[in-house]
Design an enzyme around this catalytic site. Structure first.
Site, PDB file in Angstrom:
ATOM      1  CG  PHE A 117      -2.392   0.037   0.848  1.00 34.49           C
ATOM      2  CD1 PHE A 117      -3.001  -1.056   0.263  1.00 34.49           C
ATOM      3  CD2 PHE A 117      -3.156   1.183   1.058  1.00 34.49           C
ATOM      4  CE1 PHE A 117      -4.345  -1.030  -0.104  1.00 34.49           C
ATOM      5  CE2 PHE A 117      -4.498   1.230   0.694  1.00 34.49           C
ATOM      6  CZ  PHE A 117      -5.091   0.118   0.116  1.00 34.49           C
ATOM      7  CD  GLN A 231      -5.927  10.351   2.409  1.00 34.65           C
ATOM      8  OE1 GLN A 231      -6.648   9.401   2.638  1.00 34.65           O
ATOM      9  NE2 GLN A 231      -4.660  10.374   2.778  1.00 34.65           N
ATOM     10  CG  HIS A 233      -8.339   7.643  -2.739  1.00 34.61           C
ATOM     11  ND1 HIS A 233      -7.999   7.101  -3.949  1.00 34.61           N
ATOM     12  CD2 HIS A 233      -8.136   6.673  -1.815  1.00 34.61           C
ATOM     13  CE1 HIS A 233      -7.610   5.844  -3.757  1.00 34.61           C
ATOM     14  NE2 HIS A 233      -7.682   5.564  -2.476  1.00 34.61           N
ATOM     15  CG  LEU A 243     -12.077   4.262  -2.866  1.00 31.86           C
ATOM     16  CD1 LEU A 243     -10.988   5.310  -2.941  1.00 31.86           C
ATOM     17  CD2 LEU A 243     -12.173   3.709  -1.457  1.00 31.86           C
ATOM     18  CD  GLU A 246      -2.966   3.946  -1.341  1.00 35.46           C
ATOM     19  OE1 GLU A 246      -3.667   4.947  -1.098  1.00 35.46           O
ATOM     20  OE2 GLU A 246      -1.970   3.637  -0.675  1.00 35.46           O
ATOM     21  NE  ARG A 277      -5.224   6.403   0.098  1.00 34.06           N
ATOM     22  CZ  ARG A 277      -6.110   5.797   0.867  1.00 34.06           C
ATOM     23  NH1 ARG A 277      -6.793   6.494   1.762  1.00 34.06           N
ATOM     24  NH2 ARG A 277      -6.322   4.510   0.746  1.00 34.06           N
ATOM     25  CG  HIS A 345     -10.752   8.764   0.486  1.00 29.69           C
ATOM     26  ND1 HIS A 345     -11.825   7.947   0.174  1.00 29.69           N
ATOM     27  CD2 HIS A 345      -9.873   7.975   1.162  1.00 29.69           C
ATOM     28  CE1 HIS A 345     -11.581   6.726   0.639  1.00 29.69           C
ATOM     29  NE2 HIS A 345     -10.427   6.724   1.250  1.00 29.69           N
ATOM     30  NE  ARG A 380      -7.249   7.615   6.236  1.00 30.07           N
ATOM     31  CZ  ARG A 380      -7.438   6.675   5.316  1.00 30.07           C
ATOM     32  NH1 ARG A 380      -6.720   5.570   5.331  1.00 30.07           N
ATOM     33  NH2 ARG A 380      -8.349   6.835   4.370  1.00 30.07           N
TER      34      ARG A 380
END
Lengths: 569, 247
Positions: A117, A231, A233, A243, A246, A277, A345, A380
């Site tokens: 990730f 954030q 995304h 979404l 990721e 991100r 996001h 994050r």
């Protein structure tokens, strides 16, 4: 007004709320505990999380590495003592949810599998295909059903916290089905209400994500922290903002501009598509601004290409991505690249808490996206938030369960008078149909446009100044809101107005904070101040509600092992 | 003025007159709008009193199920272009009491869900909260139950089930499928605890194998197959208990 007595109320039935509820029910079943949620718990937005949940589980990994990745991802704004607690508890929590039935993907030998990730230096993201949030939420909800002592108020909307001289006494809540307000008395309340996504037009967030918890706490006198950090995304599906996980990139997907180039090599050559991100989202915007994006009826975009992964791998690891593309974009990622652009996001900020979910109001706790410990700081890392729900949901639950036996309840008379004051405000503010002219839908549309355009990925002083003024005007317009009906049963016009009021309250703080923070850090990028400024801004922002408007204070960042350094990938 | 499409929507408000009526709304036709987009348009622009549930608008939260031209569907992933230029009838999910307009009462479903004990049951209770290490489970073992974990509790299968329509005591497709999901999970030892409910007179044996539940399931959970497999399991159990004399 009816008063129903409890020991602990959990507001919100998503991942954090249910984890807290289970912790309390398990450790002290004699406490009268209830989950109050404006939707049935399994509808909560945790259900939509896709990619995974990070924790140290493998031999090549350790807690310091996870902590460092998280701190660096946060652009050094995370509190490092909190991050250290987080990564330690994480290992236990992801095993616990496995024991409660979460169908984590497995290695050949039957152990839990992990995937790559963004921003993580080890393969440490546990996953249940790409429906991790869904499986996690349903595992928690179904497990919560085994505790007969745990009560639920499904489809009850919390309208106000009742706080008596700095001490929590309960909540004023609307049973939407009957249309009746009641006092739910409690010695402790844990806010697990999620983020503020719905105030943006292009967002991955569900309709219920309206910042209710932040607004409730803020009005009750608790500070909200780091709200300027939003954030975006990188991979929002074009048109809807839905979404695309990721994990698509974690499993090997590429990002291309219209010249057919994997443009991330210009921005994060060592991590490429798996940079954090904030960086990937800005890179996409830079490509579009440089004229290297694709253009279509739904605006500019870049491509996320999964074709080289092949149908078998996509079906095994990313089945939801394929479903979403087929259902909501009319294309199949097995054969075509996915058109994407950054989508709002996640809310890094939230109700100010310590490591045990405590807020400055005695008896008030918060956890999950709606709280701010802070472990995410300015940005994050993907797959840290599902873990956060488990870790800090459990911690807040434990801490509330310890507090309750040593605290005294608020008197019924006092609660009645606090509730009456709140009811008067509600009557005046939301329930005078026909008096106003303003449509809630129009105010919301203007708010969402303003947030997208002026409080988005890149921010400037001019834009933020405009945004603050526009939001103040929208707040004035709100006082003339028109509710067309007085029906009691399931009056979504009324709850919609209360949600809009919550969003306006918090949007104001976000724009104001963003203007004051004259630096670029993590998810907060100022065109006019492109560098991080540790001298002036290595601090959290705390905002209190005052009669004169939002008042901002600063709060120190805790640094233990990792001194701030340049953040490069 | 561009193209338009007509929606015929069931209205019901117990606070008003408590009568079911159908209201017609003509709205702009957009090729890429879902039924939910259309409802949101009606609520924001034409009639703020229209009442329905929705949240994720990506077919995973399970809130927005309604009858669309007589079939239970998730309205967020059902598009106007499937019907245009014909009119679209939108009604509350069948077989449930209506609270208001398109909002139905699913409390019966929620109670049944709990009755099937949808959680991991171990003979040694301490196993359930032991965090020292995970249970091992191979992908092959997971395949035995994984399909039934995909249920989003949208209750479309209850709206489609003729047995549930006639016999509200019937546990119904999603709940039996979930019971089956835990029975088939190698980590679980609670099959005997669930048998009482799943094999009761309101359980699997009520199902007449119409298969509509599987037809309408947006997540391909295949409740019908889960019910038939649970029938086989409980028949085998009955047969062995007959042979061995144990309950």
């Amino acid at each position: 007004m009816d008063v129903i007595n409890h020991d602990i109320l959990i507001v919100g039935g998503g991942g954090a709320g249910l984890r807290a509820a289970i912790e309390i029910s398990k450790s002290n079943p004699s406490l009268k505990t209830a989950v109050v949620s404006k939707v049935y718990p399994m509808r909560s937005h945790t259900v939509a999380a896709e990619g995974g949940s990070a924790a140290v589980l493998k031999e090549d990994d350790n807690h310091d590495l996870h902590a460092y990745d998280t701190v660096k991802g946060s652009d050094f704004l995370a509190d490092q003592d909190a991050v250290e607690v987080f990564v330690r508890d994480a290992t236990r929590e992801v095993v616990q949810i496995e024991r409660w039935g979460c169908p984590w993907n497995r290695e050949e030998d039957g152990r839990i599998a992990t995937r790559w990730f963004g921003g993580m230096s080890r393969k440490r993201t546990l996953h249940a295909a790409d429906k991790t949030g869904f499986h996690l939420l349903h595992a928690l909800f179904q497990t919560s059903l085994k505790y007969d002592t745990l009560m639920r108020y499904d489809e009850w909307f919390v309208a106000a916290l009742l706080v008596d001289e700095g001490k929590l006494g309960g909540v004023l809540a609307l049973d939407t089905r009957r249309g009746v307000f009641s006092i739910l008395a409690a010695k402790a309340v844990i806010l697990c209400t999620g983020g503020v996504g719905r105030m943006y037009a292009f967002t991955s967030n569900a309709g219920i994500k309206t910042g209710d918890g932040a607004a409730l706490a803020y009005r009750a006198g608790a500070p909200i922290k780091d709200m300027e950090f939003i954030q975006f995304h990188p991979s929002g599906l074009l048109r809807t903002g839905i979404l695309i996980t990721e994990a698509s990139r974690g499993e090997g997907g590429y990002l291309y501009n219209k010249d057919g180039k994997r443009f991330m090599e210009n921005y994060a050559p060592s991590k490429m598509e798996l940079a954090p991100r904030d960086i990937v989202s800005r890179s996409i915007i830079e490509e579009v601004l440089a004229g290297r994006g694709f253009e279509g009826p739904y605006g500019s975009y870049v491509q996320l290409d999964l074709r080289h992964l092949g149908e078998a791998k996509i079906m095994e690891k990313l089945p939801m991505v394929r479903e979403l593309c087929l259902d909501f974009a009319g294309m199949d990622p097995v054969y075509e690249p996915i058109p994407i652009r950054p989508t709002m996001h996640y809310t890094m900020g939230g109700v100010h808490t310590d490591k045990d979910g405590k807020t400055p109001i005695a008896g008030l706790y918060a956890a999950g996206e709606g709280g701010c410990v802070s472990i995410h700081g300015a940005n994050r890392l993907g797959s840290n938030s599902l873990t956060e729900l488990l870790v800090f949901g459990a911690r807040a639950g434990r801490s509330a369960a310890e507090y309750v036996p040593i605290s005294k309840p608020c008197s019924s008379e006092r609660l009645q008078s606090l509730a009456k004051r709140e009811m008067d405000i509600i009557q005046k503010r939301y329930m005078q149909p026909g008096n106003g002219k303003e449509k809630a839908g129009a105010i919301l549309a203007d708010l969402r446009k303003t947030m997208d355009e002026k409080v988005g990925i890149y921010r400037t002083d001019d834009g933020l100044k405009d945004a603050v003024q526009i939001i103040q005007r929208l707040k004035e317009r709100f006082t003339g809101i028109r509710i067309t009906q007085q029906s009691k049963v399931f009056n979504t016009e009324l709850t919609g107005a209360m949600e809009l009021d919550n969003m306006l309250e918090i949007a104001h703080v976000i724009a104001m904070n963003a203007r004051i923070r004259k630096e670029s850090r993590g998810g907060h990028a100022r065109k006019d101040f492109p560098k991080r400024d540790d001298e002036q801004f290595l601090h959290h922002s705390l905002v209190f509600k005052t009669p004169e408007g939002p008042k901002r204070e600063t709060f120190p960042v805790t640094i233990t092992k990792w001194k701030p350094e340049e953040r490069k990938y | 003025m561009g193209e338009e499409i007509t929606l015929n929507i069931t209205r019901y408000n117990p606070d008003k007159d408590g009568k079911y009526t159908t209201q017609r709304y003509s709205i702009p036709y957009k090729n890429d709008w879902s039924i939910l987009d259309a409802l949101n348009y009606v609520k924001a622009e034409l009639d703020g009193s229209l009442t329905y549930r929705w949240s994720c608008r990506m077919a995973v939260c399970g809130s927005c199920g309604m009858m669309v031209n007589g079939t239970p569907r998730l309205t967020c992933s059902t598009y106007l272009n499937e019907f245009y230029p014909k009119e679209i009838t939108i009604e509350p999910l069948a077989n449930f009491p209506v609270i208001r307009d398109l909002v139905v009462d699913i409390n019966d479903f929620m109670a049944k869900l709990k009755s099937a004990k949808p959680w991991i049951i171990r003979k040694n209770k301490r196993d359930e909260d032991d965090t020292s290490k995970e249970y091992l489970q191979t992908t092959g073992q997971m395949d035995k139950y994984y399909q039934q974990t995909l249920c989003i509790n949208c209750t479309l299968c209850y709206a489609a089930c003729p047995v549930y329509g006639l016999h509200p005591d019937f546990l119904g497709p999603a709940v039996i499928a979930l019971g089956h999901r835990y029975n088939k999970d190698s980590r679980d030892e609670g099959k005997a605890d669930r048998r009482e409910v799943l094999a009761s007179e309101h359980g699997v044996w009520k199902c007449t194998v119409v298969g509509d539940c599987t037809e309408v399931c947006p997540k391909h959970v295949d409740p019908s197959a889960a019910i038939q497999r649970t029938k086989v399991d409980s028949a085998i159990n009955w047969f062995f208990s007959f042979l061995t004399g144990r309950k």
